[in-house]
Motif scaffolding. Structure first.
Motif: not given
Ligand SMILES: [Zn+2]
Length: 422
Positions: A86-90, A148-152, A154-157, A417-422
């Motif tokens: 699981x990924x948990x957003x900030x 992973x593409x989102x991570x590269x 600089x973003x995460x859900x 999900x929307x995105x936020x910066x990593x």
């Protein structure tokens, strides 16, 4: 944070070599249903490599036996477990999403029929070949590539995203059942089964059974004194095919399957019996898969099948014994609400990437989507890459289709999900 569809597609393309390497390693795992552990052990560090904590969800038949949609196991639990990463957003501002995919594969059949060893993935003419390359290791890789593409970038859900890798989808569905029973608080579920980039609108029910016929052995010199259960099995099969034809008749169809040529399939997938060419055999066992429409109960299907078998046996010598054994699928059919906002968002993501709305597919097999639909009531569908020869010889997945599906998944995460910066 917002990326154009072009930016997402470029990020996916930049990852393609890595993704194909991951898929090739995944295909090399001999994760046949009942012995999937190699694939689970392969995936666990890969999911951790995405920055996710993984949880092991054991397959515990004793515990699952009383759960809804349980199918009697074909294999011992043997310490096997599913994974949930699981990924948990900030800060959760969007809606959560679960990717579910099965790591088990079906038997290859004789290797000499394949152009190359079935677990040795090979790329040729824009396709990756290998057992499981299509069904459905590629789909799992697409979902991971999207993340992973989102991570590269600089973003995460900006919402919880889960990756649920499960066992036994191909004969019971108990891997997903165990995962669902652990509780699955998600707002949308996507299963990247290789259904040609279509959205699945319905799936049939599936029942597995074995029919054991016992005859009366004899020397063939006195064949008339014996009763041949293998010959009886041929008659029993013909009787079941009549029932299959009956269920496929236009007036008996479920509305979702009106346009299909032959939605209900009864398959005599295994047959064994006999001891000696010159002996009337003792026993014949038939392994059968029976399809049926949504809205029909498993119990009524069992009854109809047993009745059809008894009707055939009534026309044969009375010294035949019959025994039914139910192991494997007891999976009701169901329909999926593609008008739910989550499914509309997925269709919208497909349209952004491809310029057209996705086709809708009423599937003539079962998938684990039934657990999410019927137990959890979550919006769910299957959406995955184009493939061919799944369950057959020289199975493949289209690489360009994987690229499109991965891009759609990244787009869907951005939109849903929307995105936020990593
Ligand atoms: Zn599958």
């Amino acid at each position: 944070m917002h990326f154009s569809t072009r930016q997402l597609a470029d990020a996916i393309e930049a990852l393609e070599h890595e993704s194909l390497d991951v898929l090739a390693g995944f295909v090399a795992c001999p994760s046949f249903s009942g012995s999937e552990q190699t694939a689970i052990e392969y995936l666990e560090p890969k999911l951790q490599g995405l920055g996710l904590a993984t949880e092991r969800i054991p397959l515990d038949s004793a515990q699952l036996r009383t759960a809804p949609l349980y199918s009697p196991s074909c294999d011992p639990d043997g310490g096997r477990y599913n994974l949930l990463a699981e990924h948990h957003p900030r800060q959760a501002s969007g809606k959560s999403l679960l990717f579910n995919g099965h790591v088990d594969i079906v038997p290859t059949g004789p290797e000499h029929l394949w152009s190359r060893p079935p677990l040795q993935a090979a790329v040729k003419d824009g396709r990756m070949y290998g057992r499981g390359a299509g069904d459905m290791k590629s789909g799992i890789v697409c979902a991971m590539a999207a993340f992973e593409a989102l991570r590269r970038l600089g973003a995460q859900p900006a919402a919880k995203v889960g990756f649920n890798a499960v066992l036994e989808e191909e004969n019971t569905g108990n891997g997903t059942l165990a995962s669902v029973m652990r509780t699955m608080p998600y707002e949308a579920v996507v299963i990247p089964e290789p259904f040609d980039e279509s959205l699945m609108s319905a799936q049939v029910g599936v029942l597995w059974l074995s029919i054991e016929l016992t005859g009366s052995p004899a020397h063939v010199a006195y064949m008339a004194s014996g009763v041949n259960p293998i010959e009886a099995a041929i008659a029993v099969h013909a009787g079941l095919k009549k029932l299959e034809a009956e269920w496929n008749r236009p007036e008996h169809r479920h509305a979702a399957y009106r346009g299909h040529e032959h939605p209900i399939n009864f398959n005599l997938g295994r047959i064994e019996g006999g001891e000696w060419n010159s002996s009337v055999p003792c026993v014949c066992r038939m392994g059968v898969r029976v399809g049926f429409f949504p809205g029909v109960t498993v119990e009524s299907v069992k009854q109809a099948v047993e009745q059809a078998v008894h009707a055939t046996l009534a026309t044969l010598p009375s010294r035949l014994g019959v025994r039914f054994d139910y192991k494997g699928f007891q999976a009701p059919g169901c329909e999926f609400d593609l008008e739910h906002p989550a499914m509309r968002a997925l269709a919208g993501a497909h349209e952004k990437v491809n310029g057209t709305q996705p086709r809708r597919l009423a599937m003539t097999a079962t998938t684990d989507a039934r657990h999410f639909q019927l137990i959890s009531g979550l919006p769910v569908t299957c959406y995955g890459p184009q493939s061919g020869n799944i369950h057959g010889v020289d199975e493949w997945v289209s690489i360009v289709s994987m690229r499109r599906v991965s891009t759609v998944m990244a787009q869907f995460m951005q939109d849903w999900c929307g995105l936020e910066p990593i």
